[in-house]
Scaffold this motif. Structure first.
Motif, PDB file in Angstrom:
ATOM      1  N   ALA A 125       0.864  -1.221  -0.171  1.00 32.85           N
ATOM      2  CA  ALA A 125       0.107   0.053  -0.090  1.00 32.85           C
ATOM      3  C   ALA A 125       0.901   1.311   0.044  1.00 32.85           C
ATOM      4  CB  ALA A 125      -0.865   0.117   1.076  1.00 32.85           C
ATOM      5  N   LEU A 126       2.120   1.279   0.484  1.00 30.87           N
ATOM      6  CA  LEU A 126       2.968   2.512   0.643  1.00 30.87           C
ATOM      7  C   LEU A 126       3.951   2.227  -0.152  1.00 30.87           C
ATOM      8  CD1 LEU A 126       2.828   3.017   4.251  1.00 30.87           C
ATOM      9  CD2 LEU A 126       1.472   3.738   2.878  1.00 30.87           C
ATOM     10  N   ALA A 127       4.034   1.698  -1.560  1.00 31.70           N
ATOM     11  CA  ALA A 127       4.967   1.330  -2.308  1.00 31.70           C
ATOM     12  C   ALA A 127       5.657   2.752  -2.806  1.00 31.70           C
ATOM     13  CB  ALA A 127       4.768   0.481  -3.543  1.00 31.70           C
ATOM     14  N   GLY A 128       4.879   3.518  -3.438  1.00 29.69           N
ATOM     15  CA  GLY A 128       4.991   4.914  -3.989  1.00 29.69           C
ATOM     16  C   GLY A 128       5.019   6.108  -2.756  1.00 29.69           C
ATOM     17  N   PRO A 129       4.665   7.101  -3.092  1.00 32.56           N
ATOM     18  CA  PRO A 129       4.735   8.325  -2.197  1.00 32.56           C
ATOM     19  C   PRO A 129       3.450   8.045  -1.287  1.00 32.56           C
ATOM     20  CG  PRO A 129       4.784   9.082  -4.495  1.00 32.56           C
ATOM     21  CD  PRO A 129       4.761   7.537  -4.494  1.00 32.56           C
ATOM     22  N   ILE A 130       3.667   8.185   0.076  1.00 36.50           N
ATOM     23  CA  ILE A 130       2.724   8.224   1.233  1.00 36.50           C
ATOM     24  C   ILE A 130       1.725   9.274   0.910  1.00 36.50           C
ATOM     25  CG2 ILE A 130       2.430   7.969   3.456  1.00 36.50           C
ATOM     26  CD1 ILE A 130       5.276   6.735   3.893  1.00 36.50           C
ATOM     27  N   THR A 131       0.510   8.996   0.699  1.00 40.65           N
ATOM     28  CA  THR A 131      -0.840   9.876   0.838  1.00 40.65           C
ATOM     29  C   THR A 131      -1.584   9.376   1.995  1.00 40.65           C
ATOM     30  OG1 THR A 131      -2.219   8.466  -0.510  1.00 40.65           O
ATOM     31  CG2 THR A 131      -0.555  10.076  -1.820  1.00 40.65           C
ATOM     32  N   PRO A 132      -2.665  10.461   2.278  1.00 41.17           N
ATOM     33  CA  PRO A 132      -3.389   9.856   3.306  1.00 41.17           C
ATOM     34  C   PRO A 132      -4.338   8.664   3.149  1.00 41.17           C
ATOM     35  CG  PRO A 132      -3.411  12.330   3.222  1.00 41.17           C
ATOM     36  CD  PRO A 132      -2.635  11.863   2.032  1.00 41.17           C
ATOM     37  N   GLU A 133      -4.708   8.685   1.818  1.00 41.18           N
ATOM     38  CA  GLU A 133      -5.412   7.351   1.375  1.00 41.18           C
ATOM     39  C   GLU A 133      -4.945   6.257   1.282  1.00 41.18           C
ATOM     40  OE1 GLU A 133      -4.809  10.330  -0.666  1.00 41.18           O
ATOM     41  OE2 GLU A 133      -6.819  11.297  -0.257  1.00 41.18           O
ATOM     42  N   ASN A 134      -3.640   6.247   1.056  1.00 40.50           N
ATOM     43  CA  ASN A 134      -2.767   4.860   1.027  1.00 40.50           C
ATOM     44  C   ASN A 134      -2.382   4.490   2.376  1.00 40.50           C
ATOM     45  OD1 ASN A 134      -0.385   6.225   1.081  1.00 40.50           O
ATOM     46  ND2 ASN A 134       0.187   5.730  -1.038  1.00 40.50           N
ATOM     47  N   LEU A 135      -2.187   5.411   3.098  1.00 38.72           N
ATOM     48  CA  LEU A 135      -1.954   5.301   4.655  1.00 38.72           C
ATOM     49  C   LEU A 135      -2.841   4.595   5.450  1.00 38.72           C
ATOM     50  CD1 LEU A 135       0.207   5.202   6.949  1.00 38.72           C
ATOM     51  CD2 LEU A 135      -0.591   7.568   7.379  1.00 38.72           C
ATOM     52  N   VAL A 136      -4.055   5.168   5.189  1.00 44.11           N
ATOM     53  CA  VAL A 136      -5.363   4.688   5.534  1.00 44.11           C
ATOM     54  C   VAL A 136      -5.560   3.162   5.441  1.00 44.11           C
ATOM     55  CG1 VAL A 136      -7.779   4.684   5.843  1.00 44.11           C
ATOM     56  CG2 VAL A 136      -6.459   6.946   6.281  1.00 44.11           C
ATOM     57  N   THR A 137      -5.424   2.951   3.822  1.00 41.03           N
ATOM     58  CA  THR A 137      -5.485   1.591   3.209  1.00 41.03           C
ATOM     59  C   THR A 137      -4.597   0.589   4.048  1.00 41.03           C
ATOM     60  OG1 THR A 137      -6.257   2.350   1.386  1.00 41.03           O
ATOM     61  CG2 THR A 137      -5.329   0.036   1.320  1.00 41.03           C
ATOM     62  N   ALA A 138      -3.306   1.185   4.246  1.00 41.83           N
ATOM     63  CA  ALA A 138      -2.340   0.258   4.570  1.00 41.83           C
ATOM     64  C   ALA A 138      -2.457  -0.018   6.107  1.00 41.83           C
ATOM     65  CB  ALA A 138      -0.683   1.031   4.794  1.00 41.83           C
ATOM     66  N   LEU A 139      -3.182   1.098   6.943  1.00 44.11           N
ATOM     67  CA  LEU A 139      -3.486   0.773   8.468  1.00 44.11           C
ATOM     68  C   LEU A 139      -4.439  -0.128   8.635  1.00 44.11           C
ATOM     69  CD1 LEU A 139      -2.989   4.650   9.595  1.00 44.11           C
ATOM     70  CD2 LEU A 139      -1.377   2.596   9.926  1.00 44.11           C
ATOM     71  N   THR A 180     -12.317  12.622  15.282  1.00 47.72           N
ATOM     72  CA  THR A 180     -10.959  13.360  14.932  1.00 47.72           C
ATOM     73  C   THR A 180      -9.858  12.362  14.499  1.00 47.72           C
ATOM     74  OG1 THR A 180     -10.147  13.107  17.057  1.00 47.72           O
ATOM     75  CG2 THR A 180     -11.397  15.151  16.818  1.00 47.72           C
ATOM     76  N   VAL A 181     -10.202  11.051  14.440  1.00 48.21           N
ATOM     77  CA  VAL A 181      -9.158  10.014  13.992  1.00 48.21           C
ATOM     78  C   VAL A 181      -8.847  10.265  12.505  1.00 48.21           C
ATOM     79  CG1 VAL A 181      -8.770   7.698  13.744  1.00 48.21           C
ATOM     80  CG2 VAL A 181      -9.715   8.366  15.958  1.00 48.21           C
ATOM     81  N   SER A 182      -9.647  10.449  11.940  1.00 46.99           N
ATOM     82  CA  SER A 182      -9.448  10.677  10.230  1.00 46.99           C
ATOM     83  C   SER A 182      -8.529  11.575  10.032  1.00 46.99           C
ATOM     84  CB  SER A 182     -10.823  10.449   9.431  1.00 46.99           C
ATOM     85  OG  SER A 182     -11.110   9.182   9.406  1.00 46.99           O
ATOM     86  N   PRO A 183      -8.700  12.879  10.261  1.00 45.99           N
ATOM     87  CA  PRO A 183      -7.951  14.019  10.173  1.00 45.99           C
ATOM     88  C   PRO A 183      -6.723  13.950  10.789  1.00 45.99           C
ATOM     89  CG  PRO A 183     -10.114  14.799  11.172  1.00 45.99           C
ATOM     90  CD  PRO A 183     -10.012  13.434  11.021  1.00 45.99           C
ATOM     91  N   GLN A 184      -6.672  13.082  11.915  1.00 46.65           N
ATOM     92  CA  GLN A 184      -5.331  12.888  12.625  1.00 46.65           C
ATOM     93  C   GLN A 184      -4.208  12.070  11.892  1.00 46.65           C
ATOM     94  OE1 GLN A 184      -4.943  12.293  16.760  1.00 46.65           O
ATOM     95  NE2 GLN A 184      -6.983  13.369  16.908  1.00 46.65           N
ATOM     96  N   VAL A 185      -4.920  10.765  11.184  1.00 43.50           N
ATOM     97  CA  VAL A 185      -4.146  10.081  10.405  1.00 43.50           C
ATOM     98  C   VAL A 185      -3.824  10.643   9.056  1.00 43.50           C
ATOM     99  CG1 VAL A 185      -4.465   7.807   8.784  1.00 43.50           C
ATOM    100  CG2 VAL A 185      -5.423   7.906  11.282  1.00 43.50           C
TER     101      VAL A 185
END
Length: 179
Positions: free
Chosen positions: A8-22, A59-64
């Motif tokens: 999920a984090l093979a490329g640049p880290i974005t909010p979307e792919n970080l949430v997916t990976a987590l 507040t979790v999603s904005p924090q992630v």
């Protein structure tokens, strides 16, 4: 769990792919849903009755998202890993498995930056639990990240000369092979 982060984090880290990976990493843990929590949560009170409450579920999603931006803009990969660990533990995005997912992300970020194949954070935290917790709460409550960064740097320096097999066996002995 590393596979979830690596994919999920093979490329640049974005909010979307970080949430997916987590979420994928959390879902891979026994008894964990892989879903961002929607209810308020806190730790079980300790022997003196003190209880830690985590930020409201809303507040979790904005924090992630802020964690993803912090990692992406980080000039120092070590500070990015340490900051992500602390911020993820502080926002506590899941009902269960936050520590395991946070440690796996920390390990992934260190590995991505070129460090050893495995960093045995769990056994070190097990041995130094109170000092880690105090440094983490100081970062959360006072906004002073220095003790947390120093604590993590000390943990890393302790293991610098450990052979990879020894580091992995210490982690497995204390917490099981999948942690």
């Amino acid at each position: 769990m590393r596979a979830h982060f690596s994919r999920a984090l093979a490329g640049p880290i974005t909010p979307e792919n970080l949430v997916t990976a987590l979420c994928e990493a959390n879902a891979s843990l026994p008894g964990c849903s892989g879903k961002i929590r929607t209810a308020e949560t806190g730790l079980t009170p300790n022997a003196t009755g003190i209880q830690v409450y985590f930020p409201p579920a809303g507040t979790v999603s904005p924090q992630v998202e802020a964690i993803a931006r912090f990692i992406a803009q980080g000039e120092d990969p070590l500070l990015a890993a340490i900051g992500a660990l602390g911020m993820l533990l502080n926002c506590h995005p899941f009902s269960d498995g936050n520590g395991r997912v946070s440690r796996a992300l920390y390990d992934h970020l260190l590995h991505r930056a070129g460090s050893r194949d495995f960093f045995p954070l769990y056994p070190l935290l097990f041995a130094a639990r109170r000092s880690f917790d105090l440094a983490l709460r100081e970062a959360e409550i006072k906004g002073d990240w220095s003790p947390f960064v120093i604590h993590n740097c000390l943990l890393i320096s302790i293991t610098a000369d450990w052979p990879r097999d020894e580091a992995a066996s210490k982690n497995t002995a204390l917490h099981g092979a999948n942690q």
